[in-house]
Enzyme design. Structure first.
Site, mmCIF file in Angstrom:
data_model
loop_
_atom_site.group_PDB
_atom_site.id
_atom_site.type_symbol
_atom_site.label_atom_id
_atom_site.label_comp_id
_atom_site.label_asym_id
_atom_site.label_seq_id
_atom_site.Cartn_x
_atom_site.Cartn_y
_atom_site.Cartn_z
ATOM 1 N N TYR A 1 -20.261 -17.907 14.368
ATOM 2 C CA TYR A 1 -19.429 -17.804 15.375
ATOM 3 C C TYR A 1 -19.734 -17.985 16.720
ATOM 4 C CZ TYR A 1 -17.369 -15.178 11.216
ATOM 5 O OH TYR A 1 -17.047 -14.889 10.096
ATOM 6 N N ASP A 2 -18.854 -18.889 17.221
ATOM 7 C CA ASP A 2 -19.182 -19.736 18.557
ATOM 8 C C ASP A 2 -18.396 -19.146 19.848
ATOM 9 O OD1 ASP A 2 -20.857 -21.557 17.065
ATOM 10 O OD2 ASP A 2 -19.112 -22.769 16.896
ATOM 11 N N THR A 3 -17.327 -18.550 19.490
ATOM 12 C CA THR A 3 -16.459 -17.755 20.179
ATOM 13 C C THR A 3 -16.308 -16.296 19.908
ATOM 14 O OG1 THR A 3 -15.376 -19.971 20.798
ATOM 15 C CG2 THR A 3 -14.290 -17.963 21.723
ATOM 16 N N LYS B 1 -19.427 -18.672 23.853
ATOM 17 C CA LYS B 1 -18.326 -18.422 24.602
ATOM 18 C C LYS B 1 -17.839 -16.936 24.483
ATOM 19 C CE LYS B 1 -15.792 -22.959 24.356
ATOM 20 N NZ LYS B 1 -14.669 -23.645 23.778
ATOM 21 N N ARG C 1 -14.203 -20.201 13.605
ATOM 22 C CA ARG C 1 -15.618 -19.925 14.240
ATOM 23 C C ARG C 1 -15.556 -18.931 15.735
ATOM 24 N NH1 ARG C 1 -19.908 -22.286 12.057
ATOM 25 N NH2 ARG C 1 -21.055 -21.860 14.291
#
Length: 299
Positions: free
Chosen positions: A18-20, A52, A239
């Site tokens: 996971y990016d956010t 993020k 994500r």
């Protein structure tokens, strides 16, 4: 069935996948004015890993600027444009979705933060923190003069709720079928530093009951809140991880938006709410005791 996180590799997988990261605030980052242990370390870790970070709160008592001050007070790094509150979502809904004419006004049951967000969108407000409405005197319908320019009633958490505010809001909605009925959120309770207290949903409940009508809700789990975030931040829902302490708002919000969800047990939801014969039908993807558990990756 939820995945219980406990080992370092469990938490490392979250950072890989996971990016956010979307965070609720009350019950996740803090309780009242008390920061939950390890929160700043975890947020610093995420920023170092180039994630993020977005804060999504149903607390409508504060504007985004006021929330930034609270973050600063508690020593948590945050930028105003990372904070999305239900008060902001309500203001955007009034100005940009229903496009209330600038000649119209909004009657507010709520506090200064909600008024601030509405005014920032160029909306005139009545009620709210007006001393004439913050009274314990009896309401006299015979002397009440409705403002014909009121085109919406917006209801948020109001710790000075009284019969006058409820009566005025009721009259605006009853006498004008075109008047919009909007709730910032429908949380039945919220976690204070010393325990649960009635939430914004409990404040608007008398109006819903008297009118036999449900408001449009702009906070979690409504898609309106996610639309506000999408308008400002680019992210891939597949994500993106929503972290919250309440099943019927935070976790439902994430699921409605196609996001993965992580439940923490430092706020409203108890272990008994997710296990046993009376477990909720809302099932998070992941469960951990506290956001601070992710500190294991920083050792």
């Amino acid at each position: 069935m939820s995945i219980r996180l406990s080992k370092p590799e469990d938490y490392e997988a979250l950072l890989r996948d996971y990016d956010t990261w979307l965070f609720d605030c009350d019950g996740v980052l803090w309780r009242g004015d008390n920061l939950i242990e390890g929160v700043t370390d975890v947020l610093d870790l995420l920023r170092r890993r180039n994630k993020k970070v977005v804060f999504v709160t149903n607390n409508a008592t504060k504007s985004r600027r006021s929330y930034k001050a609270k973050f600063d007070q508690l020593g948590v790094q945050a930028h105003v444009d990372e904070v999305y509150g239900s008060a902001y979502a309500a203001a955007v809904y009034v100005s940009s979705v229903i496009k209330l004419p600038k000649t119209k006004k909004v009657y507010v049951i709520g506090m200064a933060g909600l008024e601030e967000e509405l005014r920032d969108e160029g909306i005139q407000v009545l009620g709210g923190t007006d001393p004439q409405d913050c009274t314990l005197e009896s309401f006299d319908l015979g002397t009440f003069e409705r403002d014909p320019d009121v085109g919406a009633v917006v209801c948020g958490l109001d710790t000075k709720i009284n019969y006058t505010k409820l009566s005025k809001a009721y009259q605006y909605l009853l006498q004008d079928p075109a008047c919009h009925f909007i709730a910032t959120n429908e949380d039945s309770t919220y976690p204070s530093a010393h325990g649960l207290l009635p939430g914004a949903g409990s404040v608007s409940a008398p109006l819903r009951y008297a009118l036999n009508k449900n408001p449009v809700c702009t906070g979690k789990p409504s898609s309106t809140m996610l639309d506000c975030i999408k308008a400002k931040i680019q992210f891939d829902p597949k994500r993106t991880l929503m972290i919250g302490d309440r099943l019927n708002t935070d976790i439902q919000f994430g699921q409605n938006g196609g996001l993965a969800t992580l439940l923490v047990l430092t706020g409203v939801t108890l272990e008994s709410d997710i296990t046993g014969p009376d477990a909720s039908s809302v099932v998070p993807d992941f469960v951990t005791q506290s956001l601070g558990d992710l500190r294991v990756l920083d050792k």
